[in-house]
Design an enzyme around this catalytic site. Structure first.
Site, PDB file in Angstrom:
ATOM      1  CE1 TYR A 135      10.781 -38.353 -19.714  1.00 37.62           C
ATOM      2  CE2 TYR A 135      12.920 -38.397 -20.795  1.00 37.62           C
ATOM      3  CZ  TYR A 135      11.935 -39.027 -20.064  1.00 37.62           C
ATOM      4  OH  TYR A 135      12.097 -40.328 -19.663  1.00 37.62           O
ATOM      5  CG  HIS A 157      -7.653 -35.818   7.662  1.00 33.90           C
ATOM      6  ND1 HIS A 157      -8.746 -36.410   7.062  1.00 33.90           N
ATOM      7  CD2 HIS A 157      -6.707 -36.770   7.760  1.00 33.90           C
ATOM      8  CE1 HIS A 157      -8.466 -37.683   6.838  1.00 33.90           C
ATOM      9  NE2 HIS A 157      -7.235 -37.927   7.256  1.00 33.90           N
ATOM     10  CE  LYS A 214      -3.757  -0.569   2.410  1.00 32.80           C
ATOM     11  NZ  LYS A 214      -4.358  -0.825   3.725  1.00 32.80           N
ATOM     12  CB  CYS A 273       8.125 -41.039 -15.136  1.00 32.55           C
ATOM     13  SG  CYS A 273       8.919 -42.249 -14.091  1.00 32.55           S
ATOM     14  CG  MET A 282      -5.352  -3.377  13.332  1.00 36.84           C
ATOM     15  SD  MET A 282      -4.605  -1.976  14.106  1.00 36.84           S
ATOM     16  CE  MET A 282      -4.761  -0.774  12.823  1.00 36.84           C
ATOM     17  CB  THR A 311       9.884 -37.582  -8.032  1.00 38.60           C
ATOM     18  OG1 THR A 311       8.740 -37.391  -8.859  1.00 38.60           O
ATOM     19  CG2 THR A 311      11.126 -37.105  -8.760  1.00 38.60           C
ATOM     20  CG  ASN A 312       4.972 -40.552  -7.362  1.00 39.05           C
ATOM     21  OD1 ASN A 312       5.112 -39.341  -7.332  1.00 39.05           O
ATOM     22  ND2 ASN A 312       4.080 -41.157  -8.119  1.00 39.05           N
ATOM     23  NE  ARG A 329      -5.460  -4.574  -3.846  1.00 40.03           N
ATOM     24  CZ  ARG A 329      -6.028  -4.933  -2.738  1.00 40.03           C
ATOM     25  NH1 ARG A 329      -5.325  -5.168  -1.671  1.00 40.03           N
ATOM     26  NH2 ARG A 329      -7.339  -5.065  -2.664  1.00 40.03           N
ATOM     27  N   GLY A 358      -6.530 -10.833   8.225  1.00 40.21           N
ATOM     28  CA  GLY A 358      -6.060 -11.105   9.575  1.00 40.21           C
ATOM     29  C   GLY A 358      -5.175  -9.994  10.091  1.00 40.21           C
ATOM     30  NE  ARG A 374      -5.205   3.459   3.904  1.00 43.63           N
ATOM     31  CZ  ARG A 374      -5.237   3.796   2.623  1.00 43.63           C
ATOM     32  NH1 ARG A 374      -4.648   4.909   2.211  1.00 43.63           N
ATOM     33  NH2 ARG A 374      -5.827   3.010   1.735  1.00 43.63           N
ATOM     34  CB  SER A 424      12.834 -42.256 -16.071  1.00 46.11           C
ATOM     35  OG  SER A 424      11.611 -41.620 -15.804  1.00 46.11           O
TER      36      SER A 424
HETATM   37  P1  ADP Z   1      -7.683  -2.123   3.387  1.00 50.15           P
HETATM   38  O1  ADP Z   1      -6.281  -2.579   3.433  1.00 50.15           O
HETATM   39  O2  ADP Z   1      -8.616  -2.994   4.138  1.00 50.15           O
HETATM   40  O3  ADP Z   1      -8.122  -1.823   1.989  1.00 50.15           O
HETATM   41  P2  ADP Z   1      -7.327   0.705   3.750  1.00 50.15           P
HETATM   42  O4  ADP Z   1      -6.132   1.123   4.511  1.00 50.15           O
HETATM   43  O5  ADP Z   1      -7.238   0.810   2.299  1.00 50.15           O
HETATM   44  O6  ADP Z   1      -7.734  -0.764   4.216  1.00 50.15           O
HETATM   45  O7  ADP Z   1      -8.542   1.567   4.260  1.00 50.15           O
HETATM   46  C1  ADP Z   1      -9.852   1.228   3.934  1.00 50.15           C
HETATM   47  C2  ADP Z   1     -10.611   2.414   3.470  1.00 50.15           C
HETATM   48  O8  ADP Z   1     -10.536   3.466   4.405  1.00 50.15           O
HETATM   49  C3  ADP Z   1     -10.089   3.022   2.204  1.00 50.15           C
HETATM   50  O9  ADP Z   1     -10.557   2.378   1.101  1.00 50.15           O
HETATM   51  C4  ADP Z   1     -10.645   4.408   2.279  1.00 50.15           C
HETATM   52  O10 ADP Z   1     -11.958   4.426   1.815  1.00 50.15           O
HETATM   53  C5  ADP Z   1     -10.610   4.686   3.755  1.00 50.15           C
HETATM   54  N1  ADP Z   1      -9.470   5.525   4.060  1.00 50.15           N
HETATM   55  C6  ADP Z   1      -8.232   5.149   4.418  1.00 50.15           C
HETATM   56  N2  ADP Z   1      -7.442   6.229   4.603  1.00 50.15           N
HETATM   57  C7  ADP Z   1      -8.201   7.297   4.354  1.00 50.15           C
HETATM   58  C8  ADP Z   1      -7.966   8.697   4.356  1.00 50.15           C
HETATM   59  N3  ADP Z   1      -6.765   9.204   4.654  1.00 50.15           N
HETATM   60  N4  ADP Z   1      -8.985   9.508   4.029  1.00 50.15           N
HETATM   61  C9  ADP Z   1     -10.188   9.007   3.735  1.00 50.15           C
HETATM   62  N5  ADP Z   1     -10.484   7.697   3.707  1.00 50.15           N
HETATM   63  C10 ADP Z   1      -9.497   6.861   4.017  1.00 50.15           C
HETATM   64 MG    MG Z   2      -7.839  -0.516   0.886  1.00 53.57          MG
END
Ligand code: ADP
Ligand code: MG
Ligand code: MG
Length: 902
Positions: free
Chosen positions: A874, A459, A29, A854, A109, A789-790, A343, A107, A98, A786
């Site tokens: 191969y 499992h 990010k 094989c 934050m 590998t199993n 991204r 998972g 963020r 050949s």
């Molecule tokens: P995630 O990784 O779950 O996508 P983000 O860090 O992208 O979390 O934050 C989720 C949402 O929070 C963003 O899509 C945006 O809408 C809002 N957000 C984050 N930072 C800001 C900011 N500085 N101003 C306004 N909205 C924000």
């Molecule tokens: Mg986001």
């Protein structure tokens, strides 16, 4: 290092200081926010705290020296730039905190928005917004909610409850109907919840809010869910996460504000166009949280044409810059557009191929890069038959796609019932809370497996993948009640015998039988769809990329095939020969009786008679295969399994004999069989009398097979065809074994072949560790190796495959002893090392020694890359895996600077 470093380590980067290639340091990010900033796109100012800071914190348990001061300095310059101070009571600067690791990870934050608000600055914020009290209190209640939940682990439901209560008191479902007073009341309620759970008041000091939030992001790297996810996805545990601190912009300032998400192309199909959702007067996660109904992004054009056009321009710019599908998050504050994230976007397997092809057409990438952007796992996914889904079928639950495929059948809840119904010819889906080794027979009998608990390494998941069986695990909406023979999901009750359908790719569960349709990609490989002449964008793209992979690869791809039909299909799929033709099936069916005669033969005469009867049958089999392969190499393995596998099981024989004796029938033959079975019983059959050992113990057995192979080749050639047989001796551990077999084989071949021009190679499998370690000697007597590998994995690890996968692999995976079963993907450090040694020493002793593999690893993407790197000639795999191996062999051969596409 940091403590003694004379120059203090840099832990904080302004967005202007980073770029997209710094994902290791700044997280995905942060690196992309920096990239967008430097592209001149409208990104709110901010800074990123590095993964290095996180790692230092996690190892020492405290923030590294200098971090606090660096944060202070960057915060000050952010305050200068914004002309506001964090949490200033009169005119506050607010920020978001963020998380952002190198790979996005559930998972971790979640984000905390509106950091800097407190009982006083909430008034300042309202004034800033021209007296918009509603907005200010809405922002404040969101801060307490997010901060409470993600930083202090206050149960989120409590906040949602309080919100619902206020709404129902007002008789509404829409948060927009709440006014400033309602929200002020909600803040009070939230504060009480906060205090009740944390034993302290909600922190009023803005800088304390910021520091606690940053620390919580660091700590979340080691949250249980994050650890589990990393293990499953094989993401290293020591990367750490970055933290982004970003000046807030507000989508909740009124109807001319809002927030949205978008993709630059359809991530489902790859089709060009704009795909996104927009929500007016909303903040942050409201869009994805489904709190209110979003509108398709296209509707933004009516609401705010200027921002819409600007957004489209930015999306085009991003695609051109990243040369790939991007996903974005944005916010509009009173008509001003802000970019909050981008991204390279995740996509389905089909979209991956389609988009790669489109980008080549658009001149953004070349074919090497296109090949790099897709992979064998995606191709394999596209080859499974799919459910034909329309509006009639709605998934009732979604678990984890643990083993791909599409399966429908009657629900059963016990292994025994699965076996019973399957024996009656029914398709069954075995449903369990989770499976254990006792369920193995049921799992084998079932068409698919569905569990309500457990992840990709449970499992059920591990065993199903090993068996190539469709499996959905961890569908936790299912309430499975085995004693009552039913499960409930939502309002539905599903009883034993009811039909369900499960999709092992998407993890979705459907009630009833969903029709299955064949994969168009398979139709293409089968030659039923002309890639030059179809409007199917996927098929066109697959064809183009496969053609490029074939041109690029150095590894040849053969197939494992025992019959003419398999061989024919594999050739259509692009196989360039047979790497493993097993001969044991040629001893089954109505030929079993001949094998019994061979085993029970009391003298040379009887044995020779039995062998003589088998010879023409084997010869006919080989003729069919040689014809089908038309001059491509065919590696025939001499008989490998222990002979008692061809006899009835001991218990059954014993019963038959007893019953027949009771009736006074003649049981001489059964008694002889029973005695033979008793005699041949082995404690460890996989390590017993099999492979080359059989050939050395049973006179004439290998000789018959060698003769059948040579005669078949001569027959095909005399008919005007071509045949290139390679005779492969299994389970060799010492060169002397091979020399003995070879001497006899050469004599027979010379006699049969005469002047026909047929050439027969003789080589060996390398599947016993000793063979790998003495490969230099063995190569003296082998024209090819050949790698099996199993067996090499079984014997290298000392794992009995049939036992261990069900018994304890799930635990090994859970503990991270291995990241993936060594039967799925070759263990490069250990078993792979044996392959490497044997390849090097074999080639040193005999330059030009042909090397192949094989085992099932021949069709596994990661393993193919390894075999390429070791320099094999191969790989050989099952027909359906041939295209996967071709693709991966091509990918292994190209080198690109392309980005990490996880
Ligand atoms: P995630 O990784 O779950 O996508 P983000 O860090 O992208 O979390 O934050 C989720 C949402 O929070 C963003 O899509 C945006 O809408 C809002 N957000 C984050 N930072 C800001 C900011 N500085 N101003 C306004 N909205 C924000
Ligand atoms: Mg986001
Ligand atoms: Mg073997």
């Amino acid at each position: 290092m940091a403590a003694h470093d004379p120059v203090e380590q840099k832990y904080v980067y302004d967005f202007a200081e980073g770029n997209k290639d710094l994902k290791d340091l700044l997280g995905g990010k942060g690196a992309n926010l920096a990239e967008m900033t430097n592209l001149g796109l409208p990104v709110p100012p901010g800074f990123t705290i590095t993964t290095e800071a996180c790692k230092a914190y996690l190892t020492t348990g405290r923030e590294p020296d200098g971090l606090a001061a660096q944060i202070e300095a960057h915060l000050e310059s952010l305050e200068r730039e914004m002309g506001r101070r964090l949490g200033d009571p009169d005119d506050p600067l607010l920020v978001s905190v963020r998380s952002g690791a190198k790979f996005s990870m559930p998972g971790m934050m979640e984000t905390v928005l509106n950091v800097g608000l407190n009982d006083r600055s909430v008034i300042g914020l309202s004034n800033q917004a021209g007296g918009n009290d509603r907005f200010a209190w809405d922002s404040y209640r969101r801060l307490i909610q997010m901060f409470g939940k993600t930083v202090c682990e206050v149960p989120g439901e409590e906040f949602e409850h309080a919100l619902d209560e206020i709404k129902s008191a007002k008789g509404t479902h829409n948060d927009l109907d709440l006014d400033a007073d309602d929200l002020r009341g909600l803040v009070d309620a939230y504060k009480k919840i906060f205090a009740k759970h944390t034993g302290r008041e909600f922190p009023q000091e803005p800088r304390e809010q910021l520091d606690l939030a940053i620390r919580a992001v660091f700590d979340s790297w080691n949250a249980e869910r994050a650890i589990l996810y990393r293990r499953q996805e094989r993401i290293p545990a020591d990367l750490g996460t970055a933290v982004n601190v970003v000046a807030m912009v507000f989508g909740n300032l009124g109807p001319d504000s809002g927030t949205g998400v978008a993709f630059t192309r359809d991530p489902g199909s790859g089709a060009q166009g704009i795909y996104g959702d927009y929500l007016a007067n909303a903040q942050g996660e409201d869009v994805v949280a489904g709190i209110r109904n979003t509108v398709p992004l296209q509707e933004l054009e009516q609401l705010d044409k200027t921002s819409y056009d600007q957004l489209l321009g930015i999306m085009a710019r991003l695609e051109e810059h990243y040369k790939d599908l991007c996903d974005i998050e944005f916010t509009i504050e009173r008509g001003k557009l802000w970019m909050l994230q981008t991204r390279v976007g995740k996509r389905t397997a089909a979209a991956a191929f389609v988009i790669a092809g489109q980008l080549v057409d658009e001149g953004l990438i070349d074919l090497d890069e296109a090949l790099h952007r897709v992979n064998g796992a995606q191709l394999a996914q596209l080859m499974f038959p799919r459910f034909q889904l329309d509006h009639e079928f709605e998934a009732v639950a979604k678990g984890i796609g643990a083993s791909p495929g599409a399966a429908s059948g009657k629900v059963v809840f016990t292994s025994a019932r699965a076996v019973e119904l399957a024996a009656e010819g029914e398709s069954v889906i075995l449903v369990r809370r989770e499976t254990n080794p006792d369920d193995l027979n049921g799992m084998i009998a079932a068409k698919g497996i569905l569990t309500s608990r457990g992840g990709k390494t449970s499992h059920a998941a591990v065993v199903a993948r090993g068996m190539g069986k469709t499996c959905v695990s961890g569908a936790d909406e299912l309430d499975v009640n085995v004693p009552a023979k039913k499960f409930t999901v939502g309002d539905h009750v599903v009883n034993e015998g009811d039909v369900v359908s499960i999709d092992g790719t998407t993890g979705k569960v459907y009630l009833g039988e969903v029709p299955v349709m064949p994969s168009e990609v398979v139709q293409y490989f089968e030659g039923e769809l002309d890639p030059e002449n179809t409007d199917d964008a996927l098929v066109r793209s697959v064809h183009r990329i496969m053609t490029h992979a074939d041109a690029a690869r150095r590894l040849r791809v053969r197939t494992n095939a025992d019959t003419g039909a398999d061989a024919a299909r594999a050739r259509r799929f692009g196989a360039e020969g047979i790497g493993l033709c097993r001969t044991e099936h040629m001893f089954l069916g109505d030929r079993r009786e001949l094998v019994e005669r061979l085993i029970l033969a009391s003298g040379e005469r009887e044995r020779e008679d039995a062998l003589a009867a088998l010879l023409p049958l084997q010869r006919a089999d080989f003729i069919e295969i040689f014809r089908e392969m038309d001059g491509l190499p065919v590696t025939v393995r001499l008989i490998d399994p222990p002979l008692h596998e061809f006899l009835p099981p001991l218990e059954q024989l014993a019963v038959n004999v007893a019953v027949a004796q009771e009736r006074g029938e003649d049981v001489a033959k059964e008694e002889a069989l029973l005695a033979a079975v008793r005699r041949m019983h082995e404690e460890n059959p996989m390590l017993g009398l099999r492979g080359v050992r059989l050939g050395l113990v049973i006179p004439g057995l290998f000789a018959m097979q060698v003769r059948a192979i040579a005669e078949a080749a001569v027959a095909v050639v005399r008919d005007g065809g071509k045949a290139c047989p390679e005779i492969m001796v299994p389970l060799v551990g010492a060169v002397q074994e091979l020399e003995t077999v070879r001497a006899e084989a050469e004599r027979i071949i010379a006699e049969v072949v005469g002047d026909s021009g047929v050439e027969v190679l003789i080589g060996t499998m390398i599947e016993v560790p000793r063979a790998a370690l003495t490969a230099g000697q063995i190569a003296e007597a082998a024209e090819f190796f050949s790698f099996g590998t199993n067996d090499l994995t079984q014997m290298g690890w000392g794992f009995s495959r049939d036992d261990v996968e069900g018994a304890f692999f799930w635990r090994y995976l859970e503990l991270g002893i291995f990241g993936i079963s060594p039967f799925e993907s070759i263990d490069t450090d250990g078993v792979g090392r044996l392959v490497r040694i044997a390849a090097e020493e074999g080639r040193a002793a005999r330059p030009g020694l042909k090397l192949g593999v094989c085992g099932e690893h021949g069709g596994d993407p990661d393993s193919v890359h390894f075999f390429h790197e070791v320099g094999l000639d191969y790989v050989s795999c099952s027909p359906f895996r041939v295209p996967v191996a071709r693709l991966e062999a091509g990918r292994a051969a190209i080198t690109t600077t392309g980005s990490d596409s996880r």
